[in-house]
Motif scaffolding. Structure first.
Motif, PDB file in Angstrom:
ATOM      1  N   ASN A   1     -10.583   2.330  -1.650  1.00  0.00           N
ATOM      2  CA  ASN A   1     -11.516   1.535  -2.436  1.00  0.00           C
ATOM      3  C   ASN A   1     -12.547   2.426  -3.136  1.00  0.00           C
ATOM      4  N   ASP A   2     -13.036   3.458  -2.438  1.00  0.00           N
ATOM      5  CA  ASP A   2     -13.999   4.382  -3.046  1.00  0.00           C
ATOM      6  C   ASP A   2     -13.401   5.057  -4.275  1.00  0.00           C
ATOM      7  N   ARG A   3     -12.131   5.479  -4.169  1.00  0.00           N
ATOM      8  CA  ARG A   3     -11.468   6.128  -5.304  1.00  0.00           C
ATOM      9  C   ARG A   3     -11.332   5.172  -6.484  1.00  0.00           C
TER      10      ARG A   3
ATOM     11  N   HIS B   1      -8.753   2.368   4.144  1.00  0.00           N
ATOM     12  CA  HIS B   1      -8.937   1.385   3.077  1.00  0.00           C
ATOM     13  C   HIS B   1     -10.240   1.628   2.316  1.00  0.00           C
ATOM     14  N   GLN B   2     -11.282   2.055   3.018  1.00  0.00           N
ATOM     15  CA  GLN B   2     -12.537   2.384   2.341  1.00  0.00           C
ATOM     16  C   GLN B   2     -12.343   3.575   1.410  1.00  0.00           C
ATOM     17  N   SER B   3     -11.552   4.542   1.858  1.00  0.00           N
ATOM     18  CA  SER B   3     -11.267   5.727   1.038  1.00  0.00           C
ATOM     19  C   SER B   3     -10.536   5.334  -0.250  1.00  0.00           C
TER      20      SER B   3
ATOM     21  N   ARG C   1       0.819  -1.212   0.000  1.00  0.00           N
ATOM     22  CA  ARG C   1       0.000   0.000   0.000  1.00  0.00           C
ATOM     23  C   ARG C   1       0.855   1.266   0.000  1.00  0.00           C
TER      24      ARG C   1
ATOM     25  N   ALA D   1      -9.643   0.929   8.654  1.00  0.00           N
ATOM     26  CA  ALA D   1     -10.768   0.572   7.780  1.00  0.00           C
ATOM     27  C   ALA D   1     -11.242   1.790   6.981  1.00  0.00           C
ATOM     28  N   ARG D   2     -11.244   2.974   7.604  1.00  0.00           N
ATOM     29  CA  ARG D   2     -11.646   4.191   6.887  1.00  0.00           C
ATOM     30  C   ARG D   2     -10.649   4.522   5.777  1.00  0.00           C
TER      31      ARG D   2
ATOM     32  N   GLU E   1     -13.225   2.553  -7.079  1.00  0.00           N
ATOM     33  CA  GLU E   1     -14.567   2.319  -7.635  1.00  0.00           C
ATOM     34  C   GLU E   1     -15.014   3.502  -8.495  1.00  0.00           C
TER      35      GLU E   1
ATOM     36  N   ASP F   1      -7.649   8.856   6.716  1.00  0.00           N
ATOM     37  CA  ASP F   1      -7.890   8.900   5.278  1.00  0.00           C
ATOM     38  C   ASP F   1      -7.458  10.243   4.687  1.00  0.00           C
TER      39      ASP F   1
END
Length: 182
Positions: A74-76, A70-72, A9, A67-68, A78, A24
């Motif tokens: 992943n959102d980018r 990684h979600q950030s 990462r 987790a936030r 997507e 994030d």
């Protein structure tokens, strides 16, 4: 057979920080990395992340903050039209004697088990010697990018067993070369 790509990462997807990526807001994508992940995922690759996150053991952030982050990411990805299949991380410190902290291959073995995929010869893209060593010991194809700590890693010279490791300027260059070769 599923096509798998493993990415470190910090220093590969996002800018690295000696002060750790703790939120994030501190997670700044390296130019081209998000689009590269989307292109790889659209080409049929399962893209997964394998990252040491000793900041958890050090008390700098918790698993919810991670987790936030990684979600950030992943959102980018997507938003760019792709998907990251999973994030695998070692929450331990360097002295915890765990099996998941790179350069040990524990995270790669976890990926193989949880996703039921073969990791042998799968590209593992990293910017540090420990990424390349984890890749090598798990039977993956180590790939070095010069972002993050990659220039320092390359400049220090790689061990003999890793001397044929392909080197790319960044994740986007690796993705271009891989997809152009198909």
């Amino acid at each position: 057979m599923s096509k798998l790509i493993i990415l470190d990462r910090d220093g590969v997807i996002n800018e690295d920080s000696d002060a750790f990526i703790k939120s994030d807001n501190e997670c700044i994508p390296i130019p081209g990395s998000i689009e590269a992940i989307a292109r790889l995922s659209n080409a049929g690759y399962q893209v997964v992340v394998a990252t040491n996150q000793s900041g958890i053991a050090r008390g700098l952030f918790d698993e919810f903050a991670l987790a936030r982050i990684h979600q950030s990411i992943n959102d980018r990805v997507e938003e760019a039209g792709g998907i990251i299949t999973g994030f695998f991380y070692c929450p331990h410190g360097p002295d915890d004697n765990c099996q998941c902290r790179k350069p040990l291959p524990g995270l790669v073995h976890q990926i193989a088990r949880e996703l039921d995929v073969a990791v042998i010869n799968a590209p593992f893209v990293g910017d540090s010697l420990r990424d390349l060593q984890a890749a090598e010991s798990a039977g993956c194809q180590p790939v070095l990018v010069l972002t993050g700590k990659g220039s320092v890693t390359a400049g220090a010279g790689l061990p003999e067993t890793l001397s044929d490791t392909p080197v790319y300027p960044d994740l986007a260059s690796f993705a271009n070369a891989l997809l152009d070769s198909q």
